[in-house]
Design a protein around this motif. Structure first.
Motif, PDB file in Angstrom:
ATOM      1  N   VAL A  74       7.119   5.849   6.032  1.00  0.00           N
ATOM      2  CA  VAL A  74       5.980   6.391   6.908  1.00  0.00           C
ATOM      3  C   VAL A  74       4.639   5.662   6.202  1.00  0.00           C
ATOM      4  O   VAL A  74       3.775   5.158   7.040  1.00  0.00           O
ATOM      5  N   GLU A  75       4.603   5.146   5.385  1.00  0.00           N
ATOM      6  CA  GLU A  75       3.503   4.355   4.585  1.00  0.00           C
ATOM      7  C   GLU A  75       3.447   3.073   5.064  1.00  0.00           C
ATOM      8  O   GLU A  75       2.390   2.211   5.318  1.00  0.00           O
ATOM      9  N   GLU A  76       4.699   2.609   5.656  1.00  0.00           N
ATOM     10  CA  GLU A  76       4.647   1.147   6.291  1.00  0.00           C
ATOM     11  C   GLU A  76       4.066   1.162   7.722  1.00  0.00           C
ATOM     12  O   GLU A  76       3.698   0.165   8.284  1.00  0.00           O
ATOM     13  N   LYS A 109       0.101   0.299  -2.671  1.00  0.00           N
ATOM     14  CA  LYS A 109       0.540   0.809  -4.141  1.00  0.00           C
ATOM     15  C   LYS A 109       1.571   1.733  -4.020  1.00  0.00           C
ATOM     16  O   LYS A 109       2.579   1.408  -4.841  1.00  0.00           O
ATOM     17  N   HIS A 110       1.613   2.568  -3.237  1.00  0.00           N
ATOM     18  CA  HIS A 110       2.634   3.806  -2.960  1.00  0.00           C
ATOM     19  C   HIS A 110       3.959   3.098  -2.502  1.00  0.00           C
ATOM     20  O   HIS A 110       4.791   3.525  -3.046  1.00  0.00           O
ATOM     21  N   ILE A 111       3.767   2.170  -1.491  1.00  0.00           N
ATOM     22  CA  ILE A 111       4.779   1.603  -1.114  1.00  0.00           C
ATOM     23  C   ILE A 111       5.930   0.906  -2.195  1.00  0.00           C
ATOM     24  O   ILE A 111       6.833   1.082  -2.304  1.00  0.00           O
ATOM     25  N   ASP A 189      -4.020  10.441  -5.006  1.00  0.00           N
ATOM     26  CA  ASP A 189      -4.714   9.539  -3.841  1.00  0.00           C
ATOM     27  C   ASP A 189      -4.740  10.312  -2.518  1.00  0.00           C
ATOM     28  O   ASP A 189      -5.635  10.104  -1.593  1.00  0.00           O
ATOM     29  N   GLU A 190      -3.472  11.009  -2.147  1.00  0.00           N
ATOM     30  CA  GLU A 190      -3.519  11.741  -0.751  1.00  0.00           C
ATOM     31  C   GLU A 190      -4.646  12.546  -0.561  1.00  0.00           C
ATOM     32  O   GLU A 190      -4.969  13.068   0.768  1.00  0.00           O
ATOM     33  N   ALA A 191      -4.991  13.270  -1.652  1.00  0.00           N
ATOM     34  CA  ALA A 191      -6.228  14.258  -1.253  1.00  0.00           C
ATOM     35  C   ALA A 191      -7.413  13.527  -0.783  1.00  0.00           C
ATOM     36  O   ALA A 191      -8.113  13.996   0.021  1.00  0.00           O
TER      37      ALA A 191
HETATM   38 FE   LIG Z   1       0.757   7.370   0.138  1.00  0.00          FE
END
Ligand SMILES: [Fe+2]
Ligand SMILES: [Fe+2]
Length: 303
Positions: A74-76, A109-111, A189-191
Motif C-alpha cells: 500500500v505504501e507503493e 523509508k517504510h517501504i 510515523d503514521e501518527a
Molecule cells: Fe507507512
C-alpha cells in the motif's frame, strides 16, 4: 472544525520523532520464530481448534509476513500520491511542503524497512510464502481512482495502523520483540500521517462539488471491494504456505473453516478496523454525513 491538526504541529512532531532503519533492524537483531508476530485479534488462529499449538504459531507468523508485505504494497501507492499532492503546492506554506515531503520520505523509508524485514523473515522461515501483487500493479489500479477516494483509502489505512498498535500490540507481552519494535516505529510515523491525510482531504474537498464527493466515496468502496478480492486470494496463499511449512494436510471441512475464519480475520485487519475507526468516520462525516451512516452500516460485515 472537527479536528485541530496543523501542518506546523505535524512537521514538529515528525522532526522530533525521526528515526532511521538502523534503529530498527540489523546489528545482530533477529526475529524469534518461537514467538507469535501478530496479536491474536488480527491473526485469529485460536478459533481453528483442529490446529496444534505449533501449527497455530506457524500460521500466525505467515499472517505476520503477509501483514508486512501488505504495508510495503500500500505504501507503493501512498508515496506517489503524496508527492503528486505536494508538487503543485510548493509555494505559500513552508510548513505544509516540508510536512508533506517528510511524509513521502517516511513512506519511502517504510517501504525499504518492510523489504528488509521480509528478507529476514524468509531467511528464517525456510519455506516460501506467497503474497498478492505485484505492488506496482496494485498501486497503478488504486491511483487510477479519484484523488479524494485515494486520500480516503490512505486515511483509512493509517488510522487502522494506529488502532492495531494501540489496541493490541503496545501492551502485548507475548509477541516477538523485533516484530513488535517494527510495528512501534511504524506507528510513530503514521501518527503524523493520519493528521496530514486529514489536512490533505480538507484541502482536496474544497475544490470538489457535493456530487464529486459522492463519486469519490463510491470509488473508495470500489477499492474496498478490490482489496477484499485480494484478501480472498491472500487466504489461499496463506493456506498453501501453511501446508508447505507444516506438511499438515487439512480435510475438506477444515479447509472450509480455515478459509472462513481467516478471510474474516483479514477483513477485520485491513478493512473493518479502518472503516469503523471513529476518526476516519469523523472525516467522512465532514464530507457527507449520509455516507458516514452508510459506512457504519457496512463495517460490521468486515469486523
Ligand atoms: Fe507507512
Ligand atoms: Fe503512512
Amino acid at each position: 472544525m472537527y479536528h485541530n491538526y496543523s501542518y506546523e504541529n505535524a512537521l514538529a512532531a515528525s522532526e522530533k520523532m525521526r528515526w532511521n532503519i538502523e534503529d530498527v533492524v540489523g546489528r545482530g537483531r533477529k526475529l524469534d520464530f518461537t514467538k507469535p508476530f501478530l496479536p491474536e485479534s488480527l491473526a485469529r488462529v485460536e478459533p481453528l481448534t483442529f490446529l496444534t499449538g505449533r501449527e497455530k504459531l506457524i500460521l500466525n507468523q505467515i499472517r505476520g509476513h503477509a501483514y508486512l508485505t501488505m504495508f510495503g504494497t500500500v505504501e507503493e501507492f501512498i508515496l506517489p500520491f503524496v508527492m503528486d499532492h505536494a508538487r503543485p503546492r510548493l509555494q505559500d506554506n513552508d510548513s505544509r511542503i516540508r510536512a508533506l515531503l517528510n511524509f513521502a520520505g517516511e513512506e519511502a523509508k517504510h517501504i525499504q524497512l518492510f523489504k528488509q524485514f521480509r528478507k529476514e523473515f524468509l531467511a528464517g522461515f525456510e519455506t516460501p510464502c506467497n503474497v498478492i501483487g505485484p505492488p506496482s500493479e496494485i498501486a497503478a489500479a488504486v491511483l487510477s481512482h479519484h484523488p479524494l477516494a485515494v486520500a480516503l483509502l490512505t486515511l483509512h489505512i493509517e488510522w487502522f495502523v494506529q488502532r492495531h498498535y494501540i489496541e493490541s500490540v503496545r501492551n502485548n507481552g507475548e509477541l516477538d520483540s523485533q516484530f513488535k519494535s517494527l510495528l512501534k516505529y511504524h506507528w510513530i510515523d503514521e501518527a503524523q500521517h493520519t493528521k496530514l491525510d486529514t489536512l490533505m482531504i480538507d484541502s482536496l474537498a474544497e475544490s470538489y462539488t457535493p456530487d464529486e464527493i459522492v463519486k469519490a466515496m463510491e470509488e473508495y468502496l470500489e477499492m474496498g471491494a478490490f482489496l477484499d478480492q485480494g484478501l480472498t486470494q491472500q487466504v489461499q496463499f496463506d493456506l498453501e504456505s501453511f501446508t508447505r511449512a507444516t506438511s499438515r494436510e487439512l480435510n475438506e471441512e477444515q479447509i472450509k473453516e480455515f478459509n472462513q475464519v481467516q478471510l474474516q480475520a483479514n477483513r477485520w485487519t485491513y478493512i473493518g478496523s479502518g472503516m469503523s475507526h471513529p476518526n476516519f468516520l469523523a472525516t467522512v462525516n465532514s464530507l457527507n454525513p449520509e455516507w458516514k451512516n452508510r459506512l457504519e452500516q457496512l463495517a460490521p460485515a468486515f469486523c
